[in-house]
Design a protein around this motif. Structure first.
Motif, PDB file in Angstrom:
ATOM      1  N   PHE A   1       1.727   9.277  -7.799  1.00  0.00           N
ATOM      2  CA  PHE A   1       1.710   8.189  -6.813  1.00  0.00           C
ATOM      3  C   PHE A   1       0.300   7.645  -6.616  1.00  0.00           C
ATOM      4  O   PHE A   1       0.105   6.435  -6.454  1.00  0.00           O
ATOM      5  CB  PHE A   1       2.279   8.658  -5.479  1.00  0.00           C
ATOM      6  CG  PHE A   1       3.761   8.893  -5.490  1.00  0.00           C
ATOM      7  CD1 PHE A   1       4.601   8.206  -6.338  1.00  0.00           C
ATOM      8  CD2 PHE A   1       4.329   9.818  -4.624  1.00  0.00           C
ATOM      9  CE1 PHE A   1       5.964   8.416  -6.341  1.00  0.00           C
ATOM     10  CE2 PHE A   1       5.690  10.046  -4.618  1.00  0.00           C
ATOM     11  CZ  PHE A   1       6.504   9.344  -5.475  1.00  0.00           C
ATOM     12  N   GLY A   2      -0.693   8.528  -6.615  1.00  0.00           N
ATOM     13  CA  GLY A   2      -2.077   8.068  -6.481  1.00  0.00           C
ATOM     14  C   GLY A   2      -2.505   7.215  -7.663  1.00  0.00           C
ATOM     15  O   GLY A   2      -3.206   6.216  -7.499  1.00  0.00           O
ATOM     16  N   GLY A   3      -2.082   7.591  -8.878  1.00  0.00           N
ATOM     17  CA  GLY A   3      -2.412   6.793 -10.060  1.00  0.00           C
ATOM     18  C   GLY A   3      -1.768   5.421 -10.029  1.00  0.00           C
ATOM     19  O   GLY A   3      -2.396   4.410 -10.365  1.00  0.00           O
ATOM     20  N   VAL A   4      -0.506   5.363  -9.612  1.00  0.00           N
ATOM     21  CA  VAL A   4       0.174   4.060  -9.503  1.00  0.00           C
ATOM     22  C   VAL A   4      -0.485   3.216  -8.409  1.00  0.00           C
ATOM     23  O   VAL A   4      -0.664   2.003  -8.567  1.00  0.00           O
ATOM     24  CB  VAL A   4       1.688   4.257  -9.235  1.00  0.00           C
ATOM     25  CG1 VAL A   4       2.364   2.937  -8.923  1.00  0.00           C
ATOM     26  CG2 VAL A   4       2.352   4.932 -10.410  1.00  0.00           C
TER      27      VAL A   4
ATOM     28  N   ASN B   1       0.806  -1.207   0.000  1.00  0.00           N
ATOM     29  CA  ASN B   1       0.000   0.000   0.000  1.00  0.00           C
ATOM     30  C   ASN B   1       0.843   1.264   0.000  1.00  0.00           C
ATOM     31  O   ASN B   1       0.340   2.343   0.256  1.00  0.00           O
ATOM     32  CB  ASN B   1      -0.918   0.010   1.223  1.00  0.00           C
ATOM     33  CG  ASN B   1      -1.963  -1.072   1.160  1.00  0.00           C
ATOM     34  OD1 ASN B   1      -2.412  -1.436   0.090  1.00  0.00           O
ATOM     35  ND2 ASN B   1      -2.344  -1.580   2.307  1.00  0.00           N
ATOM     36  N   GLY B   2       2.113   1.163  -0.301  1.00  0.00           N
ATOM     37  CA  GLY B   2       3.013   2.310  -0.196  1.00  0.00           C
ATOM     38  C   GLY B   2       2.722   3.410  -1.195  1.00  0.00           C
ATOM     39  O   GLY B   2       2.792   4.595  -0.863  1.00  0.00           O
TER      40      GLY B   2
ATOM     41  N   ALA C   1      -7.234   5.843  -0.175  1.00  0.00           N
ATOM     42  CA  ALA C   1      -6.051   6.699   0.017  1.00  0.00           C
ATOM     43  C   ALA C   1      -5.460   7.110  -1.326  1.00  0.00           C
ATOM     44  O   ALA C   1      -5.043   8.260  -1.502  1.00  0.00           O
ATOM     45  CB  ALA C   1      -5.000   5.967   0.856  1.00  0.00           C
ATOM     46  N   ALA C   2      -5.428   6.193  -2.282  1.00  0.00           N
ATOM     47  CA  ALA C   2      -4.893   6.525  -3.599  1.00  0.00           C
ATOM     48  C   ALA C   2      -5.779   7.544  -4.306  1.00  0.00           C
ATOM     49  O   ALA C   2      -5.288   8.493  -4.932  1.00  0.00           O
ATOM     50  CB  ALA C   2      -4.757   5.266  -4.439  1.00  0.00           C
TER      51      ALA C   2
ATOM     52  N   ALA D   1       1.727   7.138  -0.257  1.00  0.00           N
ATOM     53  CA  ALA D   1       2.614   8.227  -0.694  1.00  0.00           C
ATOM     54  C   ALA D   1       1.831   9.264  -1.497  1.00  0.00           C
ATOM     55  O   ALA D   1       2.064  10.476  -1.362  1.00  0.00           O
ATOM     56  CB  ALA D   1       3.758   7.672  -1.530  1.00  0.00           C
ATOM     57  N   GLY D   2       0.889   8.811  -2.328  1.00  0.00           N
ATOM     58  CA  GLY D   2       0.048   9.739  -3.067  1.00  0.00           C
ATOM     59  C   GLY D   2      -0.801  10.590  -2.144  1.00  0.00           C
ATOM     60  O   GLY D   2      -0.955  11.806  -2.350  1.00  0.00           O
TER      61      GLY D   2
END
Length: 144
Positions: A96-99, A60-61, A114-115, A65-66
């Protein structure tokens, strides 16, 4: 003369029966039975083709991070003199949210919320400086 029904070793002794004693604490008594244990049993053997390791934990990193970079980017963009950091962190929040969202769709992560929040806050971090610029341009053109 021993017959079939007689005990060749003599008559059985008649000793009084004692009740069994409860085990106490500390070192075992001298008349107790010696330790009959050994090594513990080996774990059961896995059948052929079984996975030797447990399944991987979700990573979930990227979504986290996003979320963090998007949140800090939105806060920096809300503070007018930190708009440059807000733009950079907003872009990172979107990436980061997209990944993180793509990992959720593949089943490698579990933090879709979270993303998604990282993407939304990253976009907000990009839009706020543009709004400030548009307001400044409008005020500047009306003064002239």
């Amino acid at each position: 003369m021993s017959g079939y029904g007689q005990n060749p070793y003599g008559p059985p002794s008649q000793q009084p029966q004692q009740p069994p004693q409860q085990p106490g604490y500390g070192y075992p008594a001298a008349n107790s039975a010696p330790y009959q244990g050994g090594y513990p049993a080996a774990p059961p053997v896995q059948p052929y083709g079984a996975a030797p390791y447990p399944p991987a934990q979700p990573s979930n990193g990227m979504g986290t991070a996003g979320l963090v970079t998007g949140l800090i980017g939105a806060i920096c963009s809300a503070i007018v003199f930190l708009w440059f950091f807000g733009i950079i962190l907003g872009i990172l929040g979107i990436v980061f949210g997209g990944v993180g969202r793509s990992k959720v769709s593949k089943g490698e992560a579990t933090n879709r919320g979270a993303a998604t929040a990282g993407i939304v806050l990253g976009i907000l971090g990009l839009i706020l400086p543009l709004v400030y610029l548009a307001i400044a341009a409008a005020i500047g053109s009306s003064v002239l």
